[in-house]
Scaffold this motif. Structure first.
Motif, PDB file in Angstrom:
ATOM      1  N   GLU A   1      57.343  43.640  46.536  1.00 63.90           N
ATOM      2  CA  GLU A   1      56.189  44.516  46.419  1.00 63.90           C
ATOM      3  C   GLU A   1      56.275  45.684  47.399  1.00 63.90           C
ATOM      4  N   PHE A   2      55.662  46.758  46.993  1.00 66.52           N
ATOM      5  CA  PHE A   2      55.595  47.973  47.796  1.00 66.52           C
ATOM      6  C   PHE A   2      54.685  47.753  48.990  1.00 66.52           C
ATOM      7  N   VAL A   3      55.070  48.327  50.130  1.00 67.93           N
ATOM      8  CA  VAL A   3      54.250  48.243  51.335  1.00 67.93           C
ATOM      9  C   VAL A   3      53.753  49.624  51.747  1.00 67.93           C
TER      10      VAL A   3
ATOM     11  N   GLY B   1      62.244  51.444  41.818  1.00 68.58           N
ATOM     12  CA  GLY B   1      63.297  52.133  41.099  1.00 68.58           C
ATOM     13  C   GLY B   1      63.528  53.572  41.525  1.00 68.58           C
ATOM     14  N   GLU B   2      62.587  54.134  42.272  1.00 68.22           N
ATOM     15  CA  GLU B   2      62.728  55.513  42.731  1.00 68.22           C
ATOM     16  C   GLU B   2      63.625  55.636  43.962  1.00 68.22           C
ATOM     17  N   TYR B   3      63.961  54.518  44.549  1.00 67.14           N
ATOM     18  CA  TYR B   3      64.723  54.552  45.791  1.00 67.14           C
ATOM     19  C   TYR B   3      66.198  54.228  45.547  1.00 67.14           C
TER      20      TYR B   3
ATOM     21  N   GLY C   1      60.608  54.397  52.774  1.00 68.71           N
ATOM     22  CA  GLY C   1      59.575  53.438  52.419  1.00 68.71           C
ATOM     23  C   GLY C   1      59.925  52.042  52.893  1.00 68.71           C
ATOM     24  N   TRP C   2      58.956  51.170  52.727  1.00 72.89           N
ATOM     25  CA  TRP C   2      59.134  49.755  53.030  1.00 72.89           C
ATOM     26  C   TRP C   2      58.633  48.933  51.853  1.00 72.89           C
ATOM     27  N   PHE C   3      59.417  47.935  51.494  1.00 72.83           N
ATOM     28  CA  PHE C   3      59.034  46.935  50.518  1.00 72.83           C
ATOM     29  C   PHE C   3      59.149  45.571  51.185  1.00 72.83           C
ATOM     30  N   ARG C   4      58.565  44.577  50.581  1.00 73.60           N
ATOM     31  CA  ARG C   4      58.703  43.227  51.108  1.00 73.60           C
ATOM     32  C   ARG C   4      58.761  42.229  49.964  1.00 73.60           C
TER      33      ARG C   4
ATOM     34  N   ALA D   1      65.266  54.355  51.025  1.00 75.93           N
ATOM     35  CA  ALA D   1      65.321  55.816  51.093  1.00 75.93           C
ATOM     36  C   ALA D   1      65.538  56.366  49.692  1.00 75.93           C
ATOM     37  N   GLY D   2      64.850  57.456  49.411  1.00 73.83           N
ATOM     38  CA  GLY D   2      64.986  58.057  48.094  1.00 73.83           C
ATOM     39  C   GLY D   2      64.575  59.507  48.105  1.00 73.83           C
TER      40      GLY D   2
END
Length: 122
Positions: free
Chosen positions: A46-48, A107-109, A35-38, A98-99
């Motif tokens: 925040e989640f991307v 928190g899932e990653y 995933g990607w967050f920023r 990565a998760g």
């Protein structure tokens, strides 16, 4: 253990495009969702976008849907974030994650990269 290294962040004009890469170490890359967050200055992280371990399922934040595309190449141990029609509001440090589960929740990653700066000038 997975180590993530992002690259591709730079200064770009509004309306332009950019592709971020996330190189992962370890032989188990293909078993992880990515995933990607920023995080922009003064704002919460925040989640991307996120992608399943096999690349068949993706999800996006509403703010980037239709403009950003997440993908992965398990043979190269690399995930990507293609960003089109960039806006000044996209300016942030972008983190690769990565998760075990594809999720929009940080928190899932289990693993996070160091981040790469994307700056969009208007």
């Amino acid at each position: 253990q997975v180590q993530l290294v992002e690259s591709g962040g730079r200064l770009v004009q509004a309306g332009g495009s950019l592709r971020l890469s996330c190189a992962a170490s370890g032989r188990t890359f293909s078993s992880y969702a990515m995933g990607w967050f920023r995080q922009a200055p003064g704002k919460e992280r925040e989640f991307v976008a996120a992608i399943s371990w096999d690349g068949t399922t993706t999800n996006y934040a509403d703010s980037v849907k239709g403009r950003f595309t997440i993908s992965r190449d398990n043979a190269k141990n690399t995930a990507y974030l293609q960003m089109n029609s960039l806006q000044s509001e996209d300016t942030a440090v972008y983190y690769c994650v990565a998760g075990r589960v594809r999720s929009s929740r940080a928190g899932e990653y289990d693993y996070w990269g160091q981040g790469t700066q994307v700056t969009v000038s208007s």
